[in-house]
Design an enzyme around this catalytic site. Structure first.
Site, PDB file in Angstrom:
ATOM      1  N   SER A  60      81.221  -9.498  55.003  1.00 40.32           N
ATOM      2  CA  SER A  60      81.625 -10.878  55.291  1.00 40.32           C
ATOM      3  C   SER A  60      82.473 -11.430  54.152  1.00 40.32           C
ATOM      4  O   SER A  60      83.176 -12.429  54.327  1.00 40.32           O
ATOM      5  CB  SER A  60      80.385 -11.760  55.512  1.00 40.32           C
ATOM      6  N   ASP A  63      77.493  -3.272  51.801  1.00 38.23           N
ATOM      7  CA  ASP A  63      77.966  -2.941  53.152  1.00 38.23           C
ATOM      8  C   ASP A  63      79.024  -1.856  53.106  1.00 38.23           C
ATOM      9  O   ASP A  63      79.941  -1.908  52.280  1.00 38.23           O
ATOM     10  CB  ASP A  63      78.626  -4.182  53.771  1.00 38.23           C
ATOM     11  N   LYS A 108      74.395  -0.544  53.649  1.00 36.70           N
ATOM     12  CA  LYS A 108      74.152  -0.974  55.030  1.00 36.70           C
ATOM     13  C   LYS A 108      75.324  -0.513  55.870  1.00 36.70           C
ATOM     14  O   LYS A 108      76.463  -0.561  55.426  1.00 36.70           O
ATOM     15  CB  LYS A 108      74.015  -2.494  55.127  1.00 36.70           C
ATOM     16  N   GLU A 135      76.736  -0.530  60.208  1.00 37.88           N
ATOM     17  CA  GLU A 135      76.540  -1.108  61.533  1.00 37.88           C
ATOM     18  C   GLU A 135      76.466  -0.007  62.594  1.00 37.88           C
ATOM     19  O   GLU A 135      77.162   0.998  62.500  1.00 37.88           O
ATOM     20  CB  GLU A 135      77.698  -2.065  61.862  1.00 37.88           C
ATOM     21  N   GLU A 161      71.161  -9.001  64.506  1.00 39.32           N
ATOM     22  CA  GLU A 161      72.053 -10.168  64.489  1.00 39.32           C
ATOM     23  C   GLU A 161      72.265 -10.714  65.889  1.00 39.32           C
ATOM     24  O   GLU A 161      72.616  -9.985  66.821  1.00 39.32           O
ATOM     25  CB  GLU A 161      73.404  -9.797  63.845  1.00 39.32           C
TER      26      GLU A 161
HETATM   27  O1  KIV Z   1      78.444  -8.936  56.098  1.00 35.54           O
HETATM   28  C1  KIV Z   1      77.414  -9.621  56.062  1.00 35.54           C
HETATM   29  O2  KIV Z   1      77.328 -10.609  55.329  1.00 35.54           O
HETATM   30  C2  KIV Z   1      76.305  -9.226  56.919  1.00 35.54           C
HETATM   31  C3  KIV Z   1      75.124 -10.128  57.009  1.00 35.54           C
HETATM   32  C4  KIV Z   1      75.444 -11.443  57.535  1.00 35.54           C
HETATM   33  C5  KIV Z   1      73.991  -9.496  57.718  1.00 35.54           C
HETATM   34  O3  KIV Z   1      76.365  -8.205  57.527  1.00 35.54           O
END
Ligand code: KIV
Length: 291
Positions: free
Chosen positions: A60, A98, A128, A130, A196
């Site tokens: 994000s 991420d 993390k 997806e 989410e």
């Molecule tokens: O990219 C992000 O900030 C996220 C969270 C909102 C879970 O994936």
């Protein structure tokens, strides 16, 4: 050659024996809800560290700090740079970075190569990514090779074009798909999974079914923990306001009022004032202060 984490980050990662680990998070299933926020910079990381179990360097960052229209343009280099900044601000919380769009979907080998680079260069303890059933093989491959993985199912923003927008996922007959995704991620060896934008009834069912903690964002208090984008909950990011965000402050408004006051002071020659000035030499008028 994946490169090395900076010396400072490595020292803090090694010396800090109290830092929360992926197994700690995994063991919190069904316990006191896990507190998670995003961070992208050192100052924000320092603020959130002692209040959070998990600090996510989310992709994000592309929309929140770089003004991109979606997360699709975020690169591995951006994630590494922000990861290094966040690492310098953390002592206790588990730091997760991420994996950006295009850096892991091709094959488990591609995912491992890039995840290893992210871990080596940022000092994060987990990544993390997806995706549900389609990513299960990759999650298994990473988890078996020293890369703890947090999954992310339901609305996965990197798939915004496939979904046709940032829509609620898992309504009605679609619940089976999202439930199967969460189960696949859990069985593949992820230590936690983000849910989410799914209906409460589905979040409750998934949380009861999977063995790992569920971290909700727009998925109700039935989850094992919650995550928000820090700029959303502080009222700094104002481009849009998802329904699932609770604003705990309006820092954007406060910042704008401060900037407007500064601009007016400069135009009126009220700033800088006497207390901001340097004198010619100590002991002279206006000169008591050193350099
Ligand atoms: O990219 C992000 O900030 C996220 C969270 C909102 C879970 O994936």
């Amino acid at each position: 050659m994946v490169g090395n984490v900076g010396e400072g980050a490595l020292l803090s990662a090694v010396a800090n024996i109290k830092a929360i680990t992926p197994p700690d998070i995994r063991s919190r299933k069904g316990g006191t809800p896990l507190v998670c926020l995003t961070a992208y910079t050192t100052p924000i990381a320092k603020l959130v560290d002692r209040h959070c179990d998990i600090v996510l360097v989310g992709d994000s960052v592309g929309m929140v700090l770089h003004g991109l229209p979606s997360t699709l343009g975020v690169t591995l280099e951006m994630m590494i740079m922000h990861g290094q900044a966040v690492r310098r601000g953390l002592e206790q919380a588990l730091m997760i970075v991420d994996m950006p769009f295009g850096s892991y979907e091709e094959s488990p080998e591609q995912a491992f190569r890039n995840a290893a680079r992210v871990m080596a260069q940022t000092g994060c303890a987990a990544v993390k990514l997806e995706g549900g059933e389609a990513m299960a093989e990759t999650i298994r491959f990473l988890a078996a090779r020293g890369v703890p993985v947090m999954g992310h199912v339901g609305l996965t923003p990197q798939a915004v074009n496939t979904f046709g927008g940032y829509r609620v996922q898992g309504r009605g007959g679609d619940a089976e798909r999202v439930g199967a995704d969460a189960l696949a991620v859990s069985e593949a060896g992820a230590f936690a999974v983000v849910l989410e934008k799914v209906p409460e009834v589905l979040a409750r069912r998934i949380t009861a079914e999977v063995a790992i903690p569920t971290i909700g964002i727009g998925a109700s208090a039935a989850c094992d923990g919650q995550i928000l984008v820090v700029d959303d909950m502080l009222g700094i990011f104002g481009d849009f306001r998802p329904k699932f965000v609770k604003r705990y402050a309006e820092l954007g408004e406060i910042a704008e009022a401060a900037i407007a006051a500064y601009a007016q002071d400069v135009r009126d020659r009220r700033f800088p004032a006497a207390e901001h000035l340097f004198g010619d030499a100590p002991g002279t008028v206006n000169g008591g202060e050193g350099a």
